[in-house]
Design a protein around this motif. Structure first.
Motif, PDB file in Angstrom:
ATOM      1  N   PHE A 194      26.646 -90.239  20.311  1.00  0.00           N
ATOM      2  CA  PHE A 194      27.077 -88.860  20.467  1.00  0.00           C
ATOM      3  C   PHE A 194      28.513 -88.784  20.972  1.00  0.00           C
ATOM      4  CE2 PHE A 194      27.421 -84.943  22.971  1.00  0.00           C
ATOM      5  CZ  PHE A 194      27.320 -84.055  21.928  1.00  0.00           C
ATOM      6  N   VAL A 195      28.861 -89.607  21.965  1.00  0.00           N
ATOM      7  CA  VAL A 195      30.223 -89.613  22.492  1.00  0.00           C
ATOM      8  C   VAL A 195      31.208 -90.025  21.404  1.00  0.00           C
ATOM      9  CG1 VAL A 195      31.766 -90.765  24.139  1.00  0.00           C
ATOM     10  CG2 VAL A 195      29.534 -89.938  24.886  1.00  0.00           C
ATOM     11  N   ALA A 196      30.830 -91.002  20.576  1.00  0.00           N
ATOM     12  CA  ALA A 196      31.692 -91.405  19.467  1.00  0.00           C
ATOM     13  C   ALA A 196      31.873 -90.264  18.478  1.00  0.00           C
ATOM     14  CB  ALA A 196      31.110 -92.625  18.761  1.00  0.00           C
ATOM     15  N   THR A 197      30.852 -89.497  18.235  1.00  0.00           N
ATOM     16  CA  THR A 197      30.936 -88.350  17.338  1.00  0.00           C
ATOM     17  C   THR A 197      31.865 -87.287  17.909  1.00  0.00           C
ATOM     18  OG1 THR A 197      28.688 -88.768  16.573  1.00  0.00           O
ATOM     19  CG2 THR A 197      29.582 -86.579  16.150  1.00  0.00           C
ATOM     20  N   ILE A 198      31.758 -87.033  19.206  1.00  0.00           N
ATOM     21  CA  ILE A 198      32.597 -86.015  19.832  1.00  0.00           C
ATOM     22  C   ILE A 198      34.072 -86.380  19.729  1.00  0.00           C
ATOM     23  CG2 ILE A 198      33.257 -85.029  22.072  1.00  0.00           C
ATOM     24  CD1 ILE A 198      30.340 -85.043  22.820  1.00  0.00           C
ATOM     25  N   THR A 199      34.414 -87.654  19.921  1.00  0.00           N
ATOM     26  CA  THR A 199      35.818 -88.036  19.909  1.00  0.00           C
ATOM     27  C   THR A 199      36.448 -87.864  18.535  1.00  0.00           C
ATOM     28  OG1 THR A 199      35.246 -90.357  19.514  1.00  0.00           O
ATOM     29  CG2 THR A 199      35.550 -89.673  21.793  1.00  0.00           C
ATOM     30  N   ASN A 200      35.649 -87.847  17.464  1.00  0.00           N
ATOM     31  CA  ASN A 200      36.170 -87.643  16.120  1.00  0.00           C
ATOM     32  C   ASN A 200      35.985 -86.210  15.626  1.00  0.00           C
ATOM     33  OD1 ASN A 200      36.921 -90.338  15.817  1.00  0.00           O
ATOM     34  ND2 ASN A 200      34.827 -90.897  15.324  1.00  0.00           N
ATOM     35  N   ALA A 201      35.419 -85.343  16.437  1.00  0.00           N
ATOM     36  CA  ALA A 201      35.122 -83.974  16.011  1.00  0.00           C
ATOM     37  C   ALA A 201      36.361 -83.099  16.127  1.00  0.00           C
ATOM     38  CB  ALA A 201      33.999 -83.406  16.859  1.00  0.00           C
ATOM     39  N   GLN A 202      36.311 -81.941  15.449  1.00  0.00           N
ATOM     40  CA  GLN A 202      37.388 -80.980  15.534  1.00  0.00           C
ATOM     41  C   GLN A 202      37.343 -80.281  16.886  1.00  0.00           C
ATOM     42  OE1 GLN A 202      36.852 -78.423  12.207  1.00  0.00           O
ATOM     43  NE2 GLN A 202      37.475 -79.969  10.719  1.00  0.00           N
ATOM     44  N   LYS A 203      38.422 -79.549  17.157  1.00  0.00           N
ATOM     45  CA  LYS A 203      38.506 -78.835  18.436  1.00  0.00           C
ATOM     46  C   LYS A 203      37.338 -77.874  18.590  1.00  0.00           C
ATOM     47  CE  LYS A 203      41.563 -76.067  21.231  1.00  0.00           C
ATOM     48  NZ  LYS A 203      42.818 -75.343  21.301  1.00  0.00           N
ATOM     49  N   GLY A 204      36.696 -77.871  19.730  1.00  0.00           N
ATOM     50  CA  GLY A 204      35.562 -77.013  20.033  1.00  0.00           C
ATOM     51  C   GLY A 204      35.320 -77.037  21.520  1.00  0.00           C
ATOM     52  N   SER A 205      34.074 -77.005  21.919  1.00  0.00           N
ATOM     53  CA  SER A 205      33.745 -77.092  23.335  1.00  0.00           C
ATOM     54  C   SER A 205      32.474 -77.901  23.522  1.00  0.00           C
ATOM     55  CB  SER A 205      33.595 -75.694  23.947  1.00  0.00           C
ATOM     56  OG  SER A 205      32.531 -75.012  23.360  1.00  0.00           O
ATOM     57  N   ILE A 206      32.277 -78.327  24.745  1.00  0.00           N
ATOM     58  CA  ILE A 206      31.110 -79.130  25.116  1.00  0.00           C
ATOM     59  C   ILE A 206      30.150 -78.239  25.897  1.00  0.00           C
ATOM     60  CG2 ILE A 206      30.309 -81.122  26.458  1.00  0.00           C
ATOM     61  CD1 ILE A 206      31.984 -81.889  24.043  1.00  0.00           C
ATOM     62  N   LEU A 207      28.871 -78.338  25.577  1.00  0.00           N
ATOM     63  CA  LEU A 207      27.827 -77.604  26.285  1.00  0.00           C
ATOM     64  C   LEU A 207      27.027 -78.586  27.120  1.00  0.00           C
ATOM     65  CD1 LEU A 207      25.941 -75.064  26.674  1.00  0.00           C
ATOM     66  CD2 LEU A 207      24.614 -75.995  24.770  1.00  0.00           C
ATOM     67  N   LEU A 208      26.936 -78.342  28.419  1.00  0.00           N
ATOM     68  CA  LEU A 208      26.040 -79.077  29.308  1.00  0.00           C
ATOM     69  C   LEU A 208      24.961 -78.105  29.741  1.00  0.00           C
ATOM     70  CD1 LEU A 208      28.474 -81.045  31.651  1.00  0.00           C
ATOM     71  CD2 LEU A 208      27.175 -81.918  29.722  1.00  0.00           C
ATOM     72  N   SER A 209      23.708 -78.524  29.620  1.00  0.00           N
ATOM     73  CA  SER A 209      22.597 -77.626  29.910  1.00  0.00           C
ATOM     74  C   SER A 209      21.455 -78.430  30.486  1.00  0.00           C
ATOM     75  CB  SER A 209      22.176 -76.943  28.603  1.00  0.00           C
ATOM     76  OG  SER A 209      21.085 -76.093  28.798  1.00  0.00           O
ATOM     77  N   GLY A 210      20.562 -77.762  31.201  1.00  0.00           N
ATOM     78  CA  GLY A 210      19.407 -78.474  31.723  1.00  0.00           C
ATOM     79  C   GLY A 210      18.417 -77.565  32.425  1.00  0.00           C
ATOM     80  N   ASN A 211      17.208 -78.063  32.509  1.00  0.00           N
ATOM     81  CA  ASN A 211      16.120 -77.384  33.211  1.00  0.00           C
ATOM     82  C   ASN A 211      15.490 -78.352  34.196  1.00  0.00           C
ATOM     83  OD1 ASN A 211      16.288 -74.963  31.729  1.00  0.00           O
ATOM     84  ND2 ASN A 211      14.957 -75.761  30.144  1.00  0.00           N
ATOM     85  N   ILE A 212      14.974 -77.799  35.269  1.00  0.00           N
ATOM     86  CA  ILE A 212      14.186 -78.560  36.229  1.00  0.00           C
ATOM     87  C   ILE A 212      12.880 -77.803  36.410  1.00  0.00           C
ATOM     88  CG2 ILE A 212      13.999 -79.351  38.614  1.00  0.00           C
ATOM     89  CD1 ILE A 212      17.015 -79.625  38.683  1.00  0.00           C
ATOM     90  N   GLY A 213      11.772 -78.530  36.356  1.00  0.00           N
ATOM     91  CA  GLY A 213      10.475 -77.873  36.500  1.00  0.00           C
ATOM     92  C   GLY A 213       9.577 -78.594  37.483  1.00  0.00           C
ATOM     93  N   PHE A 214       8.703 -77.838  38.115  1.00  0.00           N
ATOM     94  CA  PHE A 214       7.746 -78.392  39.060  1.00  0.00           C
ATOM     95  C   PHE A 214       6.438 -77.632  38.916  1.00  0.00           C
ATOM     96  CE2 PHE A 214       5.553 -78.256  43.160  1.00  0.00           C
ATOM     97  CZ  PHE A 214       5.390 -79.614  43.395  1.00  0.00           C
ATOM     98  N   THR A 215       5.330 -78.374  38.878  1.00  0.00           N
ATOM     99  CA  THR A 215       4.003 -77.781  38.799  1.00  0.00           C
ATOM    100  C   THR A 215       3.106 -78.473  39.812  1.00  0.00           C
ATOM    101  OG1 THR A 215       4.272 -77.468  36.423  1.00  0.00           O
ATOM    102  CG2 THR A 215       2.053 -77.277  37.280  1.00  0.00           C
TER     103      THR A 215
END
Length: 176
Positions: free
Chosen positions: A11-32
């Protein structure tokens, strides 16, 4: 773990060759926590995502999940998922946006050395708080997974669970 590292490296290799855009960081934390009679179980899950936004509406990336399940009188079970996702998002206003994630990948569990695959389609809503920082909300989706382990029967699950779950997460967009 090797699969996750390989996926992130690709994925990092793909990003370095990609056109100008933005990076999305996302996540969830759950507890039951659940108690039925004398039986008690607790479940903790962390599920991060990182993606490259290559258009106004499209993001592609990698996702993972780490979960632990503790049940009284049983061994602790650890579950891992790694895979890819594609997201389509549409702005409703400056504050609200709708998105749908389609994800698929590999999963394994320490219980009976089980392995399998998963796929999910989950719509959601995010609220833009400030400069790309957002709260994400979803209420379920359509999920499929299977898992097969040594000395245990193959398990297969299809779920249509809109309204049966509620997830809150956080995301941040970074411009390149």
């Amino acid at each position: 773990m090797k699969e996750l590292l390989l996926t992130v490296a690709l994925f990092v290799a793909t990003i370095t060759n990609a056109q100008k855009g933005s990076i999305l960081l996302s996540g969830n934390i759950g507890f039951t926590s659940e108690k039925i009679g004398d039986d008690k179980s607790t479940n903790f899950e962390f599920s991060p995502k990182i993606g490259y936004q290559f258009g106004d509406h499209w993001t592609v990336g990698v996702e993972g999940a780490i979960a632990t399940l503790n049940t009284k009188g049983s061994e602790k079970t650890e579950n891992y998922k790694t895979g890819g996702f594609v997201r389509y998002s549409a702005d409703i206003s400056d504050l609200f946006s709708f998105y749908t994630d389609l994800g698929a990948g590999y999963q394994n569990s320490s219980s009976n050395n089980a392995k399998g695959v998963y796929a999910s389609l989950e719509p959601g809503l995010y609220i833009n708080i400030k400069r790309g920082l957002a709260l994400n909300f979803s209420i379920g989706g359509i999920n499929y997974d299977n898992i097969d382990g040594t000395n245990s029967p193959r398990k297969e699950r299809f779920a249509f669970d809109f309204g049966k779950s509620f997830n809150i997460g956080i995301s941040k967009n970074f411009g390149l």
